[in-house]
Design an enzyme around this catalytic site. Structure first.
Site, PDB file in Angstrom:
ATOM      1  N   LEU A 140      23.584 109.327  34.221  1.00  0.00           N
ATOM      2  CA  LEU A 140      23.948 110.460  33.581  1.00  0.00           C
ATOM      3  C   LEU A 140      23.992 111.695  34.599  1.00  0.00           C
ATOM      4  O   LEU A 140      24.987 112.625  34.271  1.00  0.00           O
ATOM      5  CB  LEU A 140      22.689 110.737  32.545  1.00  0.00           C
ATOM      6  CG  LEU A 140      23.127 110.273  31.065  1.00  0.00           C
ATOM      7  CD1 LEU A 140      21.707 110.315  30.370  1.00  0.00           C
ATOM      8  CD2 LEU A 140      24.000 110.398  30.323  1.00  0.00           C
ATOM      9  N   PHE A 147      17.053 111.467  39.441  1.00  0.00           N
ATOM     10  CA  PHE A 147      18.429 111.285  38.893  1.00  0.00           C
ATOM     11  C   PHE A 147      18.109 110.398  37.647  1.00  0.00           C
ATOM     12  O   PHE A 147      17.045 109.917  37.274  1.00  0.00           O
ATOM     13  CB  PHE A 147      19.240 110.381  39.800  1.00  0.00           C
ATOM     14  CG  PHE A 147      18.941 109.060  40.085  1.00  0.00           C
ATOM     15  CD1 PHE A 147      19.178 107.928  39.490  1.00  0.00           C
ATOM     16  CD2 PHE A 147      18.161 108.871  41.341  1.00  0.00           C
ATOM     17  CE1 PHE A 147      18.789 106.719  39.839  1.00  0.00           C
ATOM     18  CE2 PHE A 147      17.795 107.624  41.769  1.00  0.00           C
ATOM     19  CZ  PHE A 147      18.048 106.505  41.116  1.00  0.00           C
ATOM     20  N   VAL A 148      19.092 110.613  36.473  1.00  0.00           N
ATOM     21  CA  VAL A 148      18.799 110.057  35.278  1.00  0.00           C
ATOM     22  C   VAL A 148      19.914 109.012  34.944  1.00  0.00           C
ATOM     23  O   VAL A 148      21.149 109.281  35.181  1.00  0.00           O
ATOM     24  CB  VAL A 148      18.876 111.040  34.304  1.00  0.00           C
ATOM     25  CG1 VAL A 148      18.578 110.581  32.806  1.00  0.00           C
ATOM     26  CG2 VAL A 148      17.823 112.118  34.600  1.00  0.00           C
ATOM     27  N   LYS A 163      14.788 108.596  33.703  1.00  0.00           N
ATOM     28  CA  LYS A 163      14.703 109.572  34.653  1.00  0.00           C
ATOM     29  C   LYS A 163      13.867 108.937  35.927  1.00  0.00           C
ATOM     30  O   LYS A 163      12.709 108.673  35.945  1.00  0.00           O
ATOM     31  CB  LYS A 163      13.955 110.637  34.518  1.00  0.00           C
ATOM     32  CG  LYS A 163      13.953 111.821  35.687  1.00  0.00           C
ATOM     33  CD  LYS A 163      13.493 113.116  34.938  1.00  0.00           C
ATOM     34  CE  LYS A 163      13.376 114.467  35.944  1.00  0.00           C
ATOM     35  NZ  LYS A 163      13.201 115.778  35.558  1.00  0.00           N
ATOM     36  N   HIS A 223      19.539 111.963  23.793  1.00  0.00           N
ATOM     37  CA  HIS A 223      19.910 112.870  22.877  1.00  0.00           C
ATOM     38  C   HIS A 223      21.244 113.695  23.194  1.00  0.00           C
ATOM     39  O   HIS A 223      21.448 114.017  24.239  1.00  0.00           O
ATOM     40  CB  HIS A 223      19.042 113.971  22.473  1.00  0.00           C
ATOM     41  CG  HIS A 223      19.476 115.008  21.429  1.00  0.00           C
ATOM     42  ND1 HIS A 223      19.255 114.720  20.003  1.00  0.00           N
ATOM     43  CD2 HIS A 223      20.013 116.180  21.446  1.00  0.00           C
ATOM     44  CE1 HIS A 223      19.610 115.602  19.259  1.00  0.00           C
ATOM     45  NE2 HIS A 223      20.072 116.556  19.884  1.00  0.00           N
ATOM     46  N   GLY A 224      21.959 113.836  22.410  1.00  0.00           N
ATOM     47  CA  GLY A 224      23.185 114.501  22.592  1.00  0.00           C
ATOM     48  C   GLY A 224      24.723 114.131  22.207  1.00  0.00           C
ATOM     49  O   GLY A 224      24.544 112.869  22.079  1.00  0.00           O
ATOM     50  N   SER A 225      25.510 114.709  22.389  1.00  0.00           N
ATOM     51  CA  SER A 225      26.829 114.129  22.095  1.00  0.00           C
ATOM     52  C   SER A 225      27.746 114.449  23.356  1.00  0.00           C
ATOM     53  O   SER A 225      27.508 115.326  24.172  1.00  0.00           O
ATOM     54  CB  SER A 225      27.880 114.845  20.987  1.00  0.00           C
ATOM     55  OG  SER A 225      26.971 114.688  19.809  1.00  0.00           O
ATOM     56  N   ASP A 287      12.170 126.519  33.774  1.00  0.00           N
ATOM     57  CA  ASP A 287      13.680 126.330  34.402  1.00  0.00           C
ATOM     58  C   ASP A 287      14.518 126.184  33.055  1.00  0.00           C
ATOM     59  O   ASP A 287      15.319 125.222  33.152  1.00  0.00           O
ATOM     60  CB  ASP A 287      13.570 124.931  35.101  1.00  0.00           C
ATOM     61  CG  ASP A 287      14.943 124.940  35.974  1.00  0.00           C
ATOM     62  OD1 ASP A 287      15.683 125.814  36.243  1.00  0.00           O
ATOM     63  OD2 ASP A 287      15.203 123.688  36.553  1.00  0.00           O
ATOM     64  N   ASP A 305      14.194 118.131  31.000  1.00  0.00           N
ATOM     65  CA  ASP A 305      13.779 118.669  32.421  1.00  0.00           C
ATOM     66  C   ASP A 305      12.472 119.287  32.506  1.00  0.00           C
ATOM     67  O   ASP A 305      12.459 120.493  32.598  1.00  0.00           O
ATOM     68  CB  ASP A 305      15.106 119.005  33.071  1.00  0.00           C
ATOM     69  CG  ASP A 305      14.746 118.930  34.775  1.00  0.00           C
ATOM     70  OD1 ASP A 305      13.765 118.435  35.112  1.00  0.00           O
ATOM     71  OD2 ASP A 305      15.458 119.577  35.332  1.00  0.00           O
TER      72      ASP A 305
END
Length: 438
Positions: A140, A147-148, A163, A223-225, A287, A305
């Protein structure tokens, strides 16, 4: 026993335990080191700590300070007898028992890029603690300390985010107790903080796995598009290493030039509710930026994050001295290298974020501009809410980007601002109904 039999026995021993003959110089160096240990053990005062491990203690409480949750191998006690045995063997030349070859495999040091490529192509394998429950997918994103990747939970097929936290990048004295473990232990602060948070606009903690190598795996909801255009839906990192990334889910990709006023209000109301929840629970994210807000196709968001997150200091002596965020989101007090508490700086950061959402670019491009604090809108730019200056989005941005942290708007005042209030009330009602039905 004949001489031939003796010779055969000697030959077999040498084949089973091949040793390298030491030169006189090697023996002398070993003798010198062993002599020092012998006299150190001879004159060392008797310790009240029988296990030979140094347990550092907190100066205030006197309790044991634990910096590493991994169990330590028991160490032999340094007695005069042990030291004398080493001293005697320096010139005799006897060797320590050999360990099985399976335990003698040297650890191979690899770069992060090599690790990512290895996990993707299967040449690098994670522990059974992970592979029995999850199957890795694609990359990702890559950050400074982690890193993810995506993964699938094998029990129900749920897509999750994994993650990879490099433990060497996280100081051990910052690790916190593992709230999800019945046997105790310590984990990186990001995991410990997420374990205690429960809010619709904050990424949900699911699990974590401590790998025997250099990574701790934090597993959260995915989550997310996909906001990137089809022509740039994936990118290759590092040329021919075969590492590809998924399309991005974050607000940075969602913003195409700028967001319409109603969409910006919908997203920012959720951000404000998440910030209010964090501050009410004594946590600062530290952040906030568009890349740390993931958005789905219905503009529902999650804050992600928490690698820089920390408890809000309770005294001025404990204020933060080091900035953990992104330079263009830094407040004037941080640019001046002042000690800061956190919540006031956070309000400045979400002000930069709101400006970016409605304008499509950053309000500041240098430390000098941040210190000046003048918020400039593009020529000819206007918002639907600009007709009511004291109640519109532009007014809220001005209050958030106040150079004086003492007069800067608070998160409680943000929730009551006329531009945002109705949207905030809508989500609060929806969250309460969802919580009651659950």
């Amino acid at each position: 026993m004949s001489c031939i039999e003796l010779h055969q026995m000697k030959t077999c021993r040498e084949e089973e335990e091949p040793t390298k003959r030491r030169s006189f110089a090697d023996k002398f160096n070993l003798f010198r080191a062993s002599t020092g240990e012998f006299f150190a053990a001879l004159f060392k005062p008797r310790s009240s700590n029988p296990d030979g491990i140094d347990h550092s203690r907190d100066g205030n409480s006197g309790s044991v300070v634990v910096e590493d949750e991994r169990p330590q191998e028991p160490q032999p006690r340094k007695t005069v007898l042990n030291a004398f045995n080493k001293l005697g063997t320096a010139f005799i030349g006897s060797t320590a028992p050999r360990t099985p070859s399976s335990d003698a495999v040297p650890e191979v040091v690899t770069t992060r890029a090599e690790d990512m490529a290895g996990f993707l192509n299967g040449s690098k394998v994670l522990s059974p603690n992970f592979t029995k429950r999850y199957k890795l997918g694609r990359l990702l994103v890559e950050g400074r300390f982690a890193f993810v990747m995506t993964a699938t939970r094998l029990t129900d097929g749920r897509k999750v985010a994994v993650k990879f936290i490099d433990v060497d990048k996280i100081p051990r004295n910052t690790w916190l107790p593992d709230r999800g473990s019945a046997t105790g232990g310590y984990v990186p602060p990001e995991i410990a903080i997420l374990q205690q948070l429960d809010h619709p606009n904050i990424i949900q903690y699911i699990d974590h796995v401590v790998e025997p190598t250099k990574y701790v795996l934090l597993i959260t909801e995915l989550h997310g598009s996909d906001w990137q255009r089809a022509s740039s839906s994936s990118t290759t990192l590092g040329g021919d290493d075969g590492v590809t990334t998924c399309t991005s889910f974050d607000l940075f990709e969602c913003i195409d030039h700028r967001l319409p006023d109603p969409v910006a209000r919908k997203i920012f109301a959720q951000i404000a509710l998440a910030v209010n929840y964090l501050h009410a629970n004594g946590i600062v994210h530290r952040d906030f930026k568009d890349e740390n807000v993931v958005v789905d196709s219905n503009y529902n968001i999650r804050i992600i994050d928490f690698g820089s997150a920390a408890p809000i200091p309770k005294s001025q002596r404990a204020f933060f001295a080091q900035f953990q965020g992104t330079a263009l989101y830094a407040s004037p007090e941080i640019v001046r290298k002042e000690m800061y508490r956190g919540p006031e700086d956070e309000m400045w950061a979400v002000g930069v974020l709101l400006y970016t959402m409605v304008v499509g670019g950053s309000p500041f491009h240098s430390d000098a501009e941040i210190l000046e604090g003048t918020v400039r809108m593009p020529r000819g730019f206007h918002l639907e809410s600009d007709k009511d200056y004291h109640g519109g989005c532009r007014h809220l941005i001005q209050r958030l980007l106040d150079c004086d942290p003492e007069t800067r708007i608070t998160i409680e005042e943000v929730l009551e601002h006329s531009w945002l209030k109705k949207e905030v009330e809508f989500y609060q009602t929806a969250y309460q109904s969802s919580h009651m039905s659950a």
